[in-house]
Design an enzyme around this catalytic site. Structure first.
Site, PDB file in Angstrom:
ATOM      1  N   GLY A   4      -0.349   4.533   0.398  1.00  0.00           N
ATOM      2  CA  GLY A   4      -1.027   5.715   0.927  1.00  0.00           C
ATOM      3  C   GLY A   4      -0.091   6.467   1.856  1.00  0.00           C
ATOM      4  O   GLY A   4       1.133   6.258   1.829  1.00  0.00           O
ATOM      5  N   GLY A   7       0.833  -1.201   0.000  1.00  0.00           N
ATOM      6  CA  GLY A   7       0.000   0.000   0.000  1.00  0.00           C
ATOM      7  C   GLY A   7       0.863   1.244   0.000  1.00  0.00           C
ATOM      8  O   GLY A   7       1.861   1.321   0.717  1.00  0.00           O
ATOM      9  N   ASN A  12     -13.265  10.956  13.970  1.00  0.00           N
ATOM     10  CA  ASN A  12     -13.453  10.625  12.557  1.00  0.00           C
ATOM     11  C   ASN A  12     -14.941  10.616  12.219  1.00  0.00           C
ATOM     12  O   ASN A  12     -15.351  11.088  11.168  1.00  0.00           O
ATOM     13  CB  ASN A  12     -12.833   9.255  12.225  1.00  0.00           C
ATOM     14  CG  ASN A  12     -11.337   9.325  11.997  1.00  0.00           C
ATOM     15  OD1 ASN A  12     -10.876   9.656  10.929  1.00  0.00           O
ATOM     16  ND2 ASN A  12     -10.573   9.034  13.032  1.00  0.00           N
ATOM     17  N   ASN A  38      -6.461   0.378  10.957  1.00  0.00           N
ATOM     18  CA  ASN A  38      -7.278   0.959  12.006  1.00  0.00           C
ATOM     19  C   ASN A  38      -8.414   0.044  12.449  1.00  0.00           C
ATOM     20  O   ASN A  38      -8.919  -0.724  11.639  1.00  0.00           O
ATOM     21  CB  ASN A  38      -7.979   2.194  11.434  1.00  0.00           C
ATOM     22  CG  ASN A  38      -7.279   3.468  11.822  1.00  0.00           C
ATOM     23  OD1 ASN A  38      -6.699   3.545  12.895  1.00  0.00           O
ATOM     24  ND2 ASN A  38      -7.354   4.441  10.946  1.00  0.00           N
ATOM     25  N   SER A  98      -8.511  11.508   9.084  1.00  0.00           N
ATOM     26  CA  SER A  98      -8.259  10.780   7.836  1.00  0.00           C
ATOM     27  C   SER A  98      -9.544  10.293   7.180  1.00  0.00           C
ATOM     28  O   SER A  98      -9.674  10.328   5.949  1.00  0.00           O
ATOM     29  CB  SER A  98      -7.330   9.599   8.102  1.00  0.00           C
ATOM     30  OG  SER A  98      -7.904   8.736   9.068  1.00  0.00           O
ATOM     31  N   LYS A 132      -7.472   3.218  20.716  1.00  0.00           N
ATOM     32  CA  LYS A 132      -7.423   4.104  19.544  1.00  0.00           C
ATOM     33  C   LYS A 132      -8.840   4.485  19.106  1.00  0.00           C
ATOM     34  O   LYS A 132      -9.079   5.592  18.623  1.00  0.00           O
ATOM     35  CB  LYS A 132      -6.662   3.460  18.385  1.00  0.00           C
ATOM     36  CG  LYS A 132      -6.648   4.390  17.152  1.00  0.00           C
ATOM     37  CD  LYS A 132      -5.334   4.538  16.439  1.00  0.00           C
ATOM     38  CE  LYS A 132      -5.320   5.809  15.591  1.00  0.00           C
ATOM     39  NZ  LYS A 132      -4.549   5.698  14.367  1.00  0.00           N
TER      40      LYS A 132
END
Lengths: 318, 318
Positions: free
Chosen positions: B17, B15, B200, B110, B263, B192
């Site tokens: 990103g 990935g 978020n 996440n 994000s 988290k």
């Protein structure tokens, strides 16, 4: 009991949105002496009158008695408040010129706590309230499309129905508006919230969705039910018992509306004010005041409040 | 204990990103043999390399070993999964060519339930997970702006930290990434969520708002706290005790971020996929499975799900 109203009662309609035009035009067509206080779009209404379209009828009121101030109208037998509650700070200026000794003031406003500001101006003994179960939108000044004429439930502020309540109901019935006099206006207000809180609220918080999309979304449909239950539980603490079957009926009824835009969604999209406090804020405060937890209702209130604030910042408000 | 890794361990970054570029470039600059699996923007990365900007540093990795398939990379000592969890259906194809006997697979994803799909493919004994406390965004292929380098907390899947966990932590530390090996990865994941769920989530459900707007809005700030409390209460039922002071710290930390776009909000705005299930759906399901009511969290899940569905309908997804 002698009739309260003369044959052709003098009626003032305050506000020329969908409800003001709809009920006002019907009352005028039925032969009453109706005077419209029009804040915006007056030229258009004077030029082409008011036109109503229902699933079964087309009604046109060519000659509209419209006014820019209530002083020009003067005392009436009945004053119908069809303004948004968000305009209630204008009532102390608008109402007094319309009042006579026996004038009745009927507010059609949505939500909780809408009779109180009227009563403060004219005295509680003059005040009636109504819950309008109706689906209609104003598409242009004086032009109203009514998808669901529904009915009005009418009551007194802080009292059971009186003879005069039934007279107002008859007046409306004669004008083609289905109308019921009820003994417990406050309970009716809670009952209307059972629909308005979830369906108006989630239409906005769900990103601007019509009822068909909400009904097809399993999560939001469950959420609508939970929101209803919170409203019902709060209402119960105030002595208003709303049966589960009433909630079921709301879903049935909504399923039949198809792709329907709740009025708050239309207002939100078009940058108009919304009864944030009357539909969501006041029920939250009342529920919390009697210790009923309403986590989803409060969350919805905060989210809509935020979305409204963002709209203002974006300069779309008018 | 003998070192697990050779002097220059072979590392695959899955990935490209923000996280993949950030940690991968740092590991490469520290002298490791780093191979990037790049799905999109590969030409740009090959042309100009990877550039990182932090509050104190500018780092450029000119020569990036990038690949279109993991078969071209072959077995590695360490595989770092920096894909979105929403791309996890690709893992059965991506991971096997990278695996050797002692390969460790570290997922940076996440939310809850992200190690499980990795373990299904490579076996749970190979799997590590990390929580990245970092604020960074990819502004273009290979270009990453990091406002808050933060730290990584590292743990084993279903086991306390091992010698190898600490070796991976040292490897990251040597590359300039603050890193702590921890004994309870699952607890870290819940911790988290204490930030991710409200900040978020409300960034999206609140109409697309940055953290400064949320922090200045009394209703949403209270709501963020209530959402945190629901997460904390659910975590407690799984044996993870998160103190109130941890919640307070989240607000302090967020206040310092200023006008920060979480994000998920950036991804939502840009039409990219979002870890809906890992951040909101799975916590709801786990909480309900142990009888903890999470009304606001569930409401947030349903609203975001709806807003994502609307985005798809509007054809903005890419």
């Amino acid at each position: 009991m002698s009739a309260l109203f003369p044959d052709k009662p003098r009626i003032a309609i305050i506000g020329s949105g969908a409800l003001g035009c709809y009920y006002g035009a019907r009352l005028a067509k039925a032969g009453n002496d109706v005077h419209f206080l029009v804040r915006s779009g007056r030229a258009a209404i004077m030029a082409r009158g008011i036109r109503l379209k229902t699933p079964t009828e087309r009604i046109q009121l060519r000659k509209v008695r419209s006014y820019a101030t209530s002083a020009e109208i003067g005392p009436c037998d009945l004053v119908i408040i069809a303004l948004k509650a968000t305009a209630n700070d204008m009532l102390p200026k608008l109402l007094p010129p319309l009042m006579g000794e026996n004038t009745l003031v009927l507010t059609l406003q949505n939500g909780l706590g809408v009779e109180e500001p009227v009563a403060e101006v004219v005295g509680g003994e003059h005040v009636l309230g109504a819950i309008c179960f109706i689906g209609c939108t104003r598409t242009a000044p004086g032009i109203v499309e009514c998808s669901f004429p529904g009915l009005i439930m009418l009551g007194e502020f802080g009292r059971p129905a009186q003879g005069r309540t039934r007279e107002v109901a008859r007046l409306l019935e004669k004008a083609g508006v289905k109308c019921e006099a009820q003994d417990n206006l406050e309970e009716l207000r809670w009952k209307k919230l059972v629909w308005n809180v979830p369906f108006n609220g989630l239409a906005i918080a769900g990103g601007g969705i019509t009822t068909d999309i909400l009904m097809a979304d399993e999560g939001l449909r469950t959420l609508a039910r939970r929101l209803m239950e919170e409203v019902v539980e709060a209402a119960a603490k105030f002595g208003h018992v709303i049966p589960r079957s009433f909630m079921d009926q709301q879903f049935e009824r909504t399923g039949k509306l198809g792709k329907y835009s709740p009025s708050s969604l239309i207002d939100f999209r078009e940058g108009r004010s919304i009864e944030l406090e009357e539909i969501w804020g006041e029920p939250v405060r009342r529920a919390k005041s009697v210790g009923v937890p309403v986590p989803r209702l409060e969350m919805l209130y905060w989210l809509i409040k935020r979305l409204l604030a963002a709209r203002k910042t974006n300069g779309k408000r008018r």
